[in-house]
Design an enzyme around this catalytic site. Structure first.
Site, PDB file in Angstrom:
ATOM      1  N   SER A 100       0.827  -1.207   0.000  1.00 30.20           N
ATOM      2  CA  SER A 100       0.000   0.000   0.000  1.00 30.20           C
ATOM      3  C   SER A 100       0.860   1.254   0.000  1.00 30.20           C
ATOM      4  O   SER A 100       1.949   1.281   0.591  1.00 30.20           O
ATOM      5  CB  SER A 100      -0.902   0.010   1.244  1.00 30.20           C
ATOM      6  N   TYR A 130      -2.551  -0.153   9.951  1.00 32.76           N
ATOM      7  CA  TYR A 130      -2.645  -0.718   8.600  1.00 32.76           C
ATOM      8  C   TYR A 130      -1.340  -0.519   7.834  1.00 32.76           C
ATOM      9  O   TYR A 130      -0.797  -1.458   7.248  1.00 32.76           O
ATOM     10  CB  TYR A 130      -3.801  -0.069   7.844  1.00 32.76           C
TER      11      TYR A 130
END
Length: 336
Positions: free
Chosen positions: A141, A166
């Site tokens: 990501s 995350y």
């Protein structure tokens, strides 16, 4: 050596997973999909994506086969199930897109990210260690760039300032892959996705939230008073990147690629593009930044262009037009 065209695809019912499965089938691959259909957002949307693939999911189903696709209901934390699937279906490679997503959710629910993104990914690496697939491509990501000030973000930049659990879990994935590639001579490639949008998107992401507000006469919150930009990347470009990377013979060991559009768009400009596509003016409330949010994401995509010969093609106006038409078709338009 003849390529084994059976791929284990994790997260097949997810946004990117569904589109990737569709593309792989068109390209002649056999797709072995696994998903746990968790309730982070509406499982019905995931079930409807599966239906588009010809998979008629119902409660209690464990395995469903339709032509080139086999679907398994299961979780990456179940290492025994992963082993059984890989061996039984004679898989040749892995595209792992399953993960607990969401920056803000990770601040309140960190354990979910350890379970799915750390333990689950470790099980994928152990599977690769045992069966030695042709290639493992996995989702990373753009969030791992965190508070980096240098723009655009490059794969060579240090990523030492993640600001969400995350992001930290994705940074951990890349480090884990580096270890396994080195120790066991595996081909492992991580893809840092930049703000993916398009039909069948995630309801917790800005494009879906904005479209929902537009078609239901709701107010939206514009965080950081609109002083945010995102490298919005259309789903077809993401999938093209995934497929090209998976099939690339030139890659070895552990590799990382950015996959973004390479053209950041201000959040207000994005909203305006959606307003133009829908013909609806959205009611906006300007508020301060949310914890875990970064001000700007901007991908340096030169490495992808050089090594994979791919540059994303879909501009924001075209992508939003397609997304808007899908949204109206799927959710209906109560303003009609």
């Amino acid at each position: 050596m003849t390529q084994n065209k059976t791929i284990l695809l994790t997260g097949i019912a997810g946004f990117i997973g569904y589109h990737t499965a569709s593309r792989l089938v068109r390209d002649g691959f056999r797709v072995i999909g696994i998903d746990n259909l968790n309730d982070y957002y509406s499982p019905q949307l995931k079930i409807d994506r599966l239906a588009q693939l010809g998979i008629q999911y119902h409660e209690g189903i464990q395995r469903f086969e339709k032509e080139q696709i086999v679907f398994y209901y299961g979780d990456l934390q179940d290492s025994g199930l992963l082993d059984e699937i890989y061996r039984k279906e004679d898989c040749g490679g892995i595209i792992s897109l399953a993960a607990q997503a969401g920056v803000r959710y990770s601040i309140d629910n960190p354990q979910a990210y350890v379970d799915s993104n750390i333990t689950g990914f470790l099980n994928i690496l152990e599977l690769a260690k045992k069966y030695r697939p042709q290639h493992v491509v996995y989702a990373s990501s753009s969030s791992i760039y965190g508070l980096n000030a240098k723009q655009p973000f490059s794969e060579t930049d240090p990523c030492n300032t993640p600001i969400s659990v995350y992001a930290a879990s994705k940074k951990a994935n890349e480090s884990m892959a580096e270890v396994y590639a080195h120790l066991y001579h595996l081909k492992l490639t991580g893809l840092r996705f930049f703000t993916v949008y398009g039909p069948w998107g995630r309801p917790d992401m800005a494009p879906m939230l904005f479209a929902k507000a537009a078609y239901n006469n709701e107010q939206i919150k514009i965080f950081n008073y609109g002083n945010q930009s995102r490298d919005f990347t259309y789903i077809d470009d993401i999938v093209e990147g995934i497929v090209r990377v998976y099939s690339a013979d030139s890659l070895n060991g552990s590799t990382i690629f950015n996959i973004g559009n390479g053209h950041p768009v201000n959040l207000l400009a994005f909203v305006e593009t959606l307003e133009n596509a829908s013909g609806i003016t959205i009611d906006k409330q300007f508020v301060e930044a949310q914890p875990g949010d970064v001000t700007e994401t901007y991908a340096d995509i030169s490495k992808l262009a050089k090594q994979i010969d791919f540059t994303p093609q879909v501009g924001i106006k075209e992508g939003i037009q397609i997304f808007n038409e899908w949204y109206k078709d799927y959710f209906g338009n109560p303003n009609k």
